[in-house]
Scaffold this motif. Structure first.
Motif, short mmCIF file in Angstrom:
data_model
loop_
_atom_site.label_atom_id
_atom_site.label_comp_id
_atom_site.label_asym_id
_atom_site.label_seq_id
_atom_site.Cartn_x
_atom_site.Cartn_y
_atom_site.Cartn_z
N LEU A 113 0.82 -1.20 0.00
CA LEU A 113 0.00 0.00 0.00
C LEU A 113 0.86 1.25 0.00
O LEU A 113 0.59 2.23 -0.71
CB LEU A 113 -0.93 0.00 1.21
N GLY A 114 1.91 1.23 0.80
CA GLY A 114 2.81 2.38 0.87
C GLY A 114 3.49 2.67 -0.45
O GLY A 114 3.62 3.82 -0.88
N ILE A 115 3.94 1.60 -1.14
CA ILE A 115 4.61 1.77 -2.44
C ILE A 115 3.65 2.35 -3.47
O ILE A 115 3.98 3.25 -4.24
CB ILE A 115 5.19 0.43 -2.92
N CYS A 116 2.42 1.79 -3.50
CA CYS A 116 1.42 2.29 -4.45
C CYS A 116 1.14 3.76 -4.23
O CYS A 116 1.07 4.55 -5.17
CB CYS A 116 0.12 1.48 -4.31
N ILE A 117 0.97 4.15 -2.98
CA ILE A 117 0.66 5.54 -2.66
C ILE A 117 1.85 6.44 -2.99
O ILE A 117 1.70 7.55 -3.51
CB ILE A 117 0.28 5.67 -1.18
N PHE A 118 3.05 5.95 -2.72
CA PHE A 118 4.27 6.74 -2.98
C PHE A 118 4.40 7.06 -4.47
O PHE A 118 4.62 8.22 -4.86
CB PHE A 118 5.49 5.96 -2.50
N PHE A 119 4.25 6.03 -5.34
CA PHE A 119 4.39 6.26 -6.78
C PHE A 119 3.24 7.08 -7.33
O PHE A 119 3.41 7.86 -8.27
CB PHE A 119 4.50 4.92 -7.51
N LYS A 120 2.05 6.90 -6.75
CA LYS A 120 0.91 7.70 -7.20
C LYS A 120 1.15 9.18 -6.93
O LYS A 120 0.88 10.04 -7.75
CB LYS A 120 -0.35 7.22 -6.47
N ARG A 121 1.69 9.47 -5.75
CA ARG A 121 1.95 10.86 -5.39
C ARG A 121 3.09 11.44 -6.22
O ARG A 121 3.06 12.60 -6.60
CB ARG A 121 2.27 10.96 -3.90
N ARG A 122 4.09 10.62 -6.49
CA ARG A 122 5.22 11.12 -7.28
C ARG A 122 4.79 11.42 -8.70
O ARG A 122 5.22 12.40 -9.31
CB ARG A 122 6.36 10.10 -7.29
N LYS A 123 3.88 10.59 -9.27
CA LYS A 123 3.37 10.83 -10.62
C LYS A 123 2.54 12.12 -10.66
O LYS A 123 2.64 12.92 -11.59
CB LYS A 123 2.51 9.65 -11.07
N ALA A 124 1.73 12.31 -9.63
CA ALA A 124 0.92 13.53 -9.57
C ALA A 124 1.81 14.75 -9.42
O ALA A 124 1.57 15.81 -10.02
CB ALA A 124 -0.06 13.44 -8.40
N LYS A 125 2.89 14.61 -8.63
CA LYS A 125 3.80 15.73 -8.45
C LYS A 125 4.51 16.08 -9.74
O LYS A 125 4.75 17.24 -10.06
CB LYS A 125 4.82 15.35 -7.37
N LYS A 126 4.84 15.07 -10.54
CA LYS A 126 5.49 15.30 -11.83
C LYS A 126 4.57 16.06 -12.78
O LYS A 126 4.99 16.93 -13.52
CB LYS A 126 5.89 13.96 -12.46
#
Length: 502
Positions: A113-126
Motif C-alpha cells: 500500500l505504501g509503495i502504491c501511494i508513494f508512486f501515485k503521489r510522485r506521478k501527480a507531483k510530476k
C-alpha cells in the motif's frame, strides 16, 4: 495474529511508516468459526484485491462474508478498547508458524500500500511541473525522450516540412502508431502565448474535418516544446492543386467533397464547437488530406478565441498569409469569423481554378485571381477560370461554387456569407444567391506577414505612395513590372481601384 485467535475473536491491527506520507494503519478480521487456514486464505485473497480497487487512495476496505480488511491514513480504531490481544492458550510450533506468516503478511500488505501511494503521489507531483495553463487539459503529456525516439532524434529523413513557427516530423510510437510532431522553433516569436493557445484550443476540438491533437511535450531544460498530432498521410491540399500532375488525381467529385468538408470544419469552429474559434490563417497548405482524401483543417497556432458577445476584435499583431487575409484584417487588424469566410472564398477559387491567388499567367491582364474570377463572372465567361482537368465536372455545381466564393470575398465583411449559409448553399439548387460586388484589389508581393500593425498615419502615407506608383505605372504601360515588384502585398480600397481604372 488474526487467524491464530480463539473461537471468540480473530482479528489483528498495526501501523507502519511510509516515506513522504503519513503512517498507514490497518486492521484485519475473520469470523470466529473459520479455521486458521481458512482465515489466512481469506485474508490473503483480500490483500491481492487491494492494488486493483484502492491503489493511490487514502484508504480502502475489502469486505468478504467471512473476513474483512481495512486501512487508512491515521488511526481509525481505539486500541485501548480492545486491551490488546490475549496470549494464546496453546504454544506449539504450528501456531508459531501461523503467527509468523500472518505478521509477515500484514507487513507486506502495508508495504505494498505504501509503495502504491508513494508512486501515485510522485506521478501527480510530476504532472504539476507543467505550466499552470496547460494542467488538466483533455490531452496527453508525452515523455520528451519517447517523442525524440519516435522521430529518430528529429532526423531530416522524417521531416515533413517547416513552417513559420517550426518544423513538422513524422514519428512512430512504441505501439506502432504514427504521429506528426510539430517542434516549435526555439527562436520563434510564437513563444508561450501561441503554444498554450494552440494546446488549449485544439485539445477541446473533435471533428472529422479537423486534425486531432493527441498531446504535447515539454522539456524545460532544453527549452523544447512539441505538439503531437494524428498523422495525415496524403500531405497538404496545395501539393495536389498546384501540381500539374497530381491535380489530375482530384476530379470534380473529389474536389467538391473536399470543399464541403472544409466548409463543415470551419462551421464547427465558428458555431458548433464549445468555443467560438477564428483560425486566422486558413489556406491550402493548412488543409491536410487523409487516406480517403477527406480534408482536415490544421495549424491552430495563430487561432484566437473570440468572445461570443463580440462581433469583431482588433489585434496589434497581424499574422497570416497575404492573399488569404481579409482587407479589414490586413489594414486595421480587425478580425472576426468573416475574416475566415474571406480566406475560404480565396481557397475555394484556388481549388476550382488550380491557380494560386497571386500568380496568374503573365498574358492575363489582371492582377489577381479574385478580380480575374469577378471579371469573368460579370462578363458571363465564368467557366474560363476553371481548371481544364475539370471540364467533365458538373457545370452547375462549379458555377455555384464560384458564385459562393465571390460572395465570401466581398470587401465589406458585413456583406460576406456565414459558414452556416455556405454549408446550406453548396448542395442546394433551390436557394437563390445574391449577385456579388467587386472584390478588393491588391498588389502581389511577399506572401507571409507577421509583425505589429503600423500606425494609421504610416499606413495612409504608404497607401498614397502605392496609389501614385500605380498611376505612374499605368501611364507608362509597365503593369507587368509592377505586378512582379518586390513590394509587400497591400490591399487597396475602392477609391484606389477607381483611380487605377481611370
Amino acid at each position: 495474529k488474526a487467524s491464530s485467535g480463539d473461537s471468540l475473536r480473530k482479528f489483528a491491527y498495526g501501523n507502519t511508516k511510509v516515506p513522504d506520507a503519513e503512517d498507514i494503519y490497518a486492521l484485519v478480521q475473520c469470523t470466529p468459526d473459520l479455521s486458521e487456514q481458512d482465515c489466512n486464505d481469506c485474508l490473503v485473497n483480500s490483500t491481492l484485491q487491494i492494488p486493483g480497487c484502492c491503489a493511490g487512495k487514502s484508504g480502502g476496505r475489502v469486505l468478504k462474508p467471512s473476513c474483512t480488511l481495512r486501512y487508512e491514513y491515521g488511526a481509525f480504531y481505539n486500541v485501548s478498547a480492545y486491551g490488546g490481544l490475549p496470549p494464546p492458550e496453546e504454544k506449539n510450533d504450528t501456531k508459531r508458524t501461523v503467527v509468523i506468516i500472518v505478521v509477515v503478511l500484514t507487513a507486506v500488505i502495508i508495504i505494498v500500500l505504501g509503495i502504491c501511494i508513494f508512486f501515485k503521489r510522485r506521478k501527480a507531483k510530476k504532472k504539476l511541473q507543467t505550466p499552470e495553463d496547460i494542467d488538466g487539459l483533455e490531452c496527453v503529456q508525452f515523455d520528451f525522450g519517447a517523442i525524440k525516439a519516435a522521430t529518430d532524434d528529429f532526423s531530416d529523413a522524417n521531416k515533413l516540412g517547416e513552417g513559420e513557427f517550426g518544423a513538422v516530423y513524422k514519428g512512430r510510437l512504441s505501439n506502432g502508431q504514427y504521429i506528426a510532431v510539430k517542434r516549435l522553433s526555439k527562436t520563434s516569436q510564437q513563444g508561450d502565448l501561441e503554444f498554450k493557445n494552440e494546446v488549449k484550443l485544439v485539445a477541446k476540438l473533435q471533428h472529422r474535418n479537423l486534425v486531432r491533437l493527441f498531446g504535447f511535450s515539454l522539456d524545460e531544460r532544453e527549452s523544447e516544446r512539441l505538439l503531437v498530432y494524428e498523422f495525415v498521410p496524403n500531405a497538404s491540399l496545395n501539393q495536389f492543386i498546384f501540381d500539374p500532375i497530381k491535380r489530375r488525381d482530384l476530379d470534380w467529385s473529389k474536389r467538391y467533397k473536399i470543399i464541403g468538408g472544409i466548409a463543415r470544419g470551419l462551421l464547427y469552429l465558428h458555431e458548433d464547437s464549445r468555443l467560438k474559434i477564428i483560425h486566422r490563417d486558413l489556406k491550402l497548405s493548412n488543409i491536410l488530406l487523409d487516406e480517403e482524401m477527406n480534408p482536415k483543417i490544421a495549424d491552430f497556432g495563430m487561432a484566437r478565441l473570440s468572445k461570443v458577445d463580440q462581433a469583431q476584435e482588433r489585434t496589434s499583431r497581424i499574422v497570416g498569409t497575404y492573399g488569404y487575409m481579409a482587407p479589414e484584417y490586413a489594414m486595421h487588424g480587425q478580425f472576426s469569423i468573416k475574416s475566415d469566410v474571406y480566406s475560404f472564398g480565396v481557397l475555394l477559387l484556388e481549388i476550382i481554378s488550380g491557380q494560386k491567388n497571386t500568380s496568374l499567367d503573365e498574358e492575363d491582364n489582371v492582377e489577381d485571381l479574385l478580380n480575374h474570377a469577378w471579371m469573368n463572372w460579370k462578363e458571363g465567361t465564368t467557366l474560363n477560370i476553371v481548371d481544364p482537368t475539370l471540364r467533365d465536372g458538373s457545370a452547375s455545381e462549379i458555377m455555384r461554387c464560384i458564385h459562393i466564393a465571390l460572395l465570401c470575398v466581398q470587401e465589406n465583411h458585413v456583406d460576406r456569407l456565414t459558414m452556416n449559409s455556405v454549408v446550406a448553399m453548396l448542395p442546394s439548387h433551390s436557394l437563390t444567391l445574391s449577385p456579388p460586388s467587386h472584390p478588393p484589389l491588391f498588389i502581389h508581393g511577399s506572401s507571409k506577414y507577421d509583425m505589429p500593425l503600423a500606425s494609421n498615419r504610416n499606413f495612409k502615407l504608404h497607401q498614397s505612395d502605392m496609389m501614385k506608383s500605380n498611376m505612374m505605372s499605368n501611364s507608362s504601360n509597365s503593369a507587368k513590372e509592377a505586378t512582379s515588384s518586390s513590394q509587400s502585398s497591400q490591399y487597396l480600397g475602392p477609391n484606389i481601384n477607381e483611380s487605377n481604372n481611370n
